[in-house]
Write an enzyme that holds these catalytic residues in place. Structure first.
Site, PDB file in Angstrom:
ATOM      1  CB  ALA A  14       4.479  26.050  23.591  1.00 22.32           C
ATOM      2  CB  CYS A  97       8.431  20.857  28.593  1.00 15.83           C
ATOM      3  SG  CYS A  97       8.157  20.480  26.855  1.00 15.83           S
ATOM      4  N   GLY A 199      -4.349  19.902  35.742  1.00 14.41           N
ATOM      5  CA  GLY A 199      -4.578  18.677  34.991  1.00 14.41           C
ATOM      6  C   GLY A 199      -6.045  18.320  34.871  1.00 14.41           C
TER       7      GLY A 199
HETATM    8  C1  LIG Z   1      -0.489  22.610  23.323  1.00 11.42           C
HETATM    9  C2  LIG Z   1       0.120  22.629  24.700  1.00 11.42           C
HETATM   10  C3  LIG Z   1       1.230  23.412  24.944  1.00 11.42           C
HETATM   11  C4  LIG Z   1       1.796  23.452  26.227  1.00 11.42           C
HETATM   12  N1  LIG Z   1       2.860  24.280  26.455  1.00 11.42           N
HETATM   13  C5  LIG Z   1       3.337  24.418  27.724  1.00 11.42           C
HETATM   14  C6  LIG Z   1       4.345  25.381  28.011  1.00 11.42           C
HETATM   15  O1  LIG Z   1       4.804  26.127  27.146  1.00 11.42           O
HETATM   16  N2  LIG Z   1       4.796  25.453  29.293  1.00 11.42           N
HETATM   17  C7  LIG Z   1       4.300  24.647  30.291  1.00 11.42           C
HETATM   18  O2  LIG Z   1       4.726  24.754  31.426  1.00 11.42           O
HETATM   19  N3  LIG Z   1       3.340  23.732  30.038  1.00 11.42           N
HETATM   20  C8  LIG Z   1       2.845  23.620  28.790  1.00 11.42           C
HETATM   21  N4  LIG Z   1       1.824  22.743  28.544  1.00 11.42           N
HETATM   22  C9  LIG Z   1       1.241  21.966  29.659  1.00 11.42           C
HETATM   23  C10 LIG Z   1       0.018  22.687  30.256  1.00 11.42           C
HETATM   24  O3  LIG Z   1       0.389  23.917  30.843  1.00 11.42           O
HETATM   25  C11 LIG Z   1      -0.662  21.810  31.314  1.00 11.42           C
HETATM   26  O4  LIG Z   1       0.265  21.521  32.322  1.00 11.42           O
HETATM   27  C12 LIG Z   1      -1.187  20.491  30.765  1.00 11.42           C
HETATM   28  O5  LIG Z   1      -1.818  20.669  29.520  1.00 11.42           O
HETATM   29  C13 LIG Z   1      -2.164  19.823  31.744  1.00 11.42           C
HETATM   30  O6  LIG Z   1      -3.220  20.702  32.072  1.00 11.42           O
HETATM   31  P1  LIG Z   1      -4.647  20.637  31.319  1.00 11.42           P
HETATM   32  O7  LIG Z   1      -5.172  19.249  31.490  1.00 11.42           O
HETATM   33  O8  LIG Z   1      -5.474  21.683  32.020  1.00 11.42           O
HETATM   34  O9  LIG Z   1      -4.406  20.949  29.881  1.00 11.42           O
HETATM   35  C14 LIG Z   1       1.257  22.665  27.267  1.00 11.42           C
HETATM   36  C15 LIG Z   1       0.153  21.859  27.004  1.00 11.42           C
HETATM   37  C16 LIG Z   1      -0.428  21.834  25.755  1.00 11.42           C
HETATM   38  C17 LIG Z   1      -1.636  20.970  25.512  1.00 11.42           C
END
Ligand SMILES: Cc1cc2nc3c(=O)[nH]c(=O)nc-3n(C[C@H](O)[C@H](O)[C@H](O)COP(=O)(O)O)c2cc1C
Length: 313
Positions: A14, A97, A199
């Site tokens: 988001a 979330c 993650g």
């Molecule tokens: C700025 C931001 C917005 C996010 N918005 C969503 C979202 O709208 N829906 C969702 O399922 N996860 C959301 N997440 C979580 C990510 O999809 C992901 O699960 C999390 O960042 C861990 O993965 P990563 O380490 O690759 O970032 C958001 C994460 C971040 C940092």
């Protein structure tokens, strides 16, 4: 070439993973996309901004519209309304979330506490749409309730065809050092449907490690793609034992600016500042550009910043 079959999706984000960014990322071979999370209640109330989040364009890779909500009928009604209007390959349900304004309404990761409700939401949405239903979840509410397997089985029973599991609890938020790949692995072993592990994937090495630790069918990458949309081609190359492909970063940034202003002329002025800060992360000369980034508001302002980048950027 079997590694080309491993799904590498862009995780939903988001405020960052909007249509323009998704289009930029698509050029680097991400295999699937999910919208920013959309409030089921807002859709049912006819909120225009919420509908706009479901717009994706004509990218070839699969696109899932993500909804959050806690009432099965409301989420199902929103899923029906959005899928009737916007082409998509599936509906993804947000059970992960951690933000208090979401969890205090029993939405997002708060649903991890009630697996039966997760099952009911998935089943209601499944009954309301013609496209597959998937779930994005965490591994529990906190370390005393690591119940990812229970929630995953409930989602599978409800009719989910795929899961994305972020290996943190709600209490872990996004803290460094809290990822629990072993909990994702338990889900992979327990369900028959494909699981994407999620993650802390930042490069080819961390991607290969998470795949090996979890046995997941594929990966979803979120923050690692911010300021580095080319991470997907780099991960793919690493998994195939190939050298990282060359990237013309300036032209990627120019395309991102152009798409952002084309799709959201009013919001892009500010949102591109965040993306630009990500692009400059780790770059030695970033401090000198910080002032220009913090006041940039037109495509010309962003072009001026890109032109100031040295040849070795
Ligand atoms: C700025 C931001 C917005 C996010 N918005 C969503 C979202 O709208 N829906 C969702 O399922 N996860 C959301 N997440 C979580 C990510 O999809 C992901 O699960 C999390 O960042 C861990 O993965 P990563 O380490 O690759 O970032 C958001 C994460 C971040 C940092």
């Amino acid at each position: 070439m079997k590694n080309n079959a491993i799904p590498l999706d862009l995780a939903p984000m988001a405020g960052a993973g909007d249509r323009a960014f998704r289009e930029v990322v698509a050029a680097f071979g991400a295999t699937g996309f999910t919208s920013e999370m959309i409030s089921a209640k807002a859709v049912v109330f006819g909120d225009r901004n919420s509908f706009a989040l479901a717009e994706h364009g004509n990218l070839e890779s699969p696109f899932y519209i993500q909804l959050f909500g806690s009432e099965p009928e409301t989420v199902a009604g929103a899923a029906e309304a959005l899928t009737a209007r916007f082409p998509c390959d599936g509906v993804d349900l947000n059970f992960g979330c951690p933000v208090p304004k979401i969890t205090k309404n029993g939405e997002g990761s708060a649903l991890m506490r009630t697996p039966e409700k997760c099952r009911a939401i998935v089943a209601a949405v499944k009954g309301a749409v013609r496209v597959p239903v998937s779930v994005k979840m965490r591994v529990g509410w906190d370390e005393n309730s690591l119940n990812a397997v229970e929630v995953a089985l409930a989602c599978e029973e409800g009719g989910a065809s795929r899961l994305t599991v972020h290996g943190r609890t709600r209490a872990d938020l996004y803290r460094d050092g809290t990822l629990r790949p072993g909990e994702i692995a338990k889900v992979v072993r327990a369900v028959k449907i494909p699981v994407l592990a999620n993650g802390d994937v930042r490069d080819g090495e961390s991607a290969a490690a998470l795949l090996a630790q979890t046995g997941a069918a594929g990966l979803a990458v979120g923050r690692g793609a911010l300021g580095s949309p080319w991470i997907f081609s780099r991960i793919r190359a690493a998994l195939n034992g190939e050298p990282p492909p060359e990237v013309d970063k300036r032209s990627v940034m120019r395309r991102h600016v152009a798409l952002a202003f084309a799709y959201k002329p009013f919001a892009a002025a500010g949102e591109m500042r965040t993306h630009m800060a990500h692009y400059l992360r780790g770059f030695r000369g970033a401090a000198a550009l910080r002032g220009a980034v913090s006041t940039a508001s037109t495509p010309a302002d962003y072009e001026a910043i890109i032109r100031r980048l040295p040849p070795d950027f």
